[in-house]
Design an enzyme around this catalytic site. Sequence first.
Site, PDB file in Angstrom:
ATOM      1  N   ALA A 112      -2.756 -68.061  39.792  1.00  0.00           N
ATOM      2  CA  ALA A 112      -3.022 -69.282  40.554  1.00  0.00           C
ATOM      3  C   ALA A 112      -3.563 -70.378  39.637  1.00  0.00           C
ATOM      4  O   ALA A 112      -3.124 -71.535  39.706  1.00  0.00           O
ATOM      5  CB  ALA A 112      -4.007 -68.990  41.684  1.00  0.00           C
ATOM      6  N   TYR A 113      -4.500 -70.006  38.793  1.00  0.00           N
ATOM      7  CA  TYR A 113      -5.062 -70.974  37.853  1.00  0.00           C
ATOM      8  C   TYR A 113      -3.989 -71.474  36.892  1.00  0.00           C
ATOM      9  O   TYR A 113      -3.843 -72.690  36.686  1.00  0.00           O
ATOM     10  CB  TYR A 113      -6.203 -70.322  37.069  1.00  0.00           C
ATOM     11  CG  TYR A 113      -6.883 -71.245  36.091  1.00  0.00           C
ATOM     12  CD1 TYR A 113      -7.793 -72.201  36.530  1.00  0.00           C
ATOM     13  CD2 TYR A 113      -6.623 -71.162  34.721  1.00  0.00           C
ATOM     14  CE1 TYR A 113      -8.417 -73.060  35.632  1.00  0.00           C
ATOM     15  CE2 TYR A 113      -7.241 -72.013  33.821  1.00  0.00           C
ATOM     16  CZ  TYR A 113      -8.132 -72.959  34.278  1.00  0.00           C
ATOM     17  OH  TYR A 113      -8.750 -73.809  33.385  1.00  0.00           O
ATOM     18  N   SER A 114      -3.215 -70.564  36.316  1.00  0.00           N
ATOM     19  CA  SER A 114      -2.182 -70.937  35.350  1.00  0.00           C
ATOM     20  C   SER A 114      -1.141 -71.843  35.987  1.00  0.00           C
ATOM     21  O   SER A 114      -0.748 -72.872  35.416  1.00  0.00           O
ATOM     22  CB  SER A 114      -1.515 -69.680  34.792  1.00  0.00           C
ATOM     23  OG  SER A 114      -2.443 -68.844  34.128  1.00  0.00           O
ATOM     24  N   SER A 163      -1.416 -73.707  38.719  1.00  0.00           N
ATOM     25  CA  SER A 163      -1.976 -75.000  39.119  1.00  0.00           C
ATOM     26  C   SER A 163      -2.133 -75.929  37.925  1.00  0.00           C
ATOM     27  O   SER A 163      -1.878 -77.135  38.012  1.00  0.00           O
ATOM     28  CB  SER A 163      -3.320 -74.808  39.837  1.00  0.00           C
ATOM     29  OG  SER A 163      -4.313 -74.300  38.957  1.00  0.00           O
ATOM     30  N   LYS A 164      -2.536 -75.378  36.786  1.00  0.00           N
ATOM     31  CA  LYS A 164      -2.720 -76.210  35.599  1.00  0.00           C
ATOM     32  C   LYS A 164      -1.376 -76.621  34.989  1.00  0.00           C
ATOM     33  O   LYS A 164      -1.246 -77.718  34.421  1.00  0.00           O
ATOM     34  CB  LYS A 164      -3.579 -75.476  34.575  1.00  0.00           C
ATOM     35  CG  LYS A 164      -5.037 -75.310  35.010  1.00  0.00           C
ATOM     36  CD  LYS A 164      -5.722 -76.644  35.249  1.00  0.00           C
ATOM     37  CE  LYS A 164      -7.210 -76.497  35.497  1.00  0.00           C
ATOM     38  NZ  LYS A 164      -7.891 -77.796  35.671  1.00  0.00           N
TER      39      LYS A 164
END
Length: 250
Positions: free
Chosen positions: A156-158, A160-161
């Site tokens: 999710a973090y990867s 989104s970034k």
Amino acid sequence: MNTYDFKNQVAVVTGGAQGIGLAVVERLLAGGAAVAIWDRDAQALTDASQRLGALGTVVTCEVDIVNLASVQQAYQQTVQALGNVTILVNSAGIAGTNAPVVEYPQDEWSRVVDINLNGTFHVNQVVVKGMIAGGYGRVVNVASIAGKEGNPNASAYSASKAAVIALTKSLGKETAGYDIAVNAITPAAAKTRIFEQMAQQHIDYMLSKIPRGRFVQVREIASMVAWLVSAENSFTTGAVFDLSGGRATY
């Protein structure tokens, strides 16, 4: 430390009450900017205001960037207090849970994407509209090396970034005809409160991937941001600047 002239400039820094954002606020104040700190942590805002008040003009806004109406209200408050916004640094974000894709909780995925991507979109949309009207602006969106490489157990973090990088490129092209620069940075991990959201195994993994053998320091990130939001950055837009200590593959 290089200094840049930010006199008569009004800056908004999201997530500016702590971590990377706070270091950026300090650097902007050192150059003479008036700064509005946007954060959702009321206590952190109070602490930052007390700590930074002697350094220059600082106002604080408690804002939820996921909520467009909250962003619009914070923008109106900022303009009324300081004038037209000419500098924007989007630093607000979360790491989210560490888990494989096949086990990643749906609600956590939505939460991370809402804050990191949708929140950044809301802030860019509201603030850049004013920059276009004023004919000048400098924007830095804080992405991550994870957005380039995709960290395991941090989908999710990867994702989104990575989307923040694409958003930056799109907006940079859309505003290229104005004196507006929109760029992104992709730092490696820095030791901030975001580490509290991560498993130790994931922290160790990130460190193992950095050729310099250490985490980036927030003051190093602020140094790059300072140039990107200065008038000296008069040509580069829609670009991605690496702060990964040699980890970046492109």
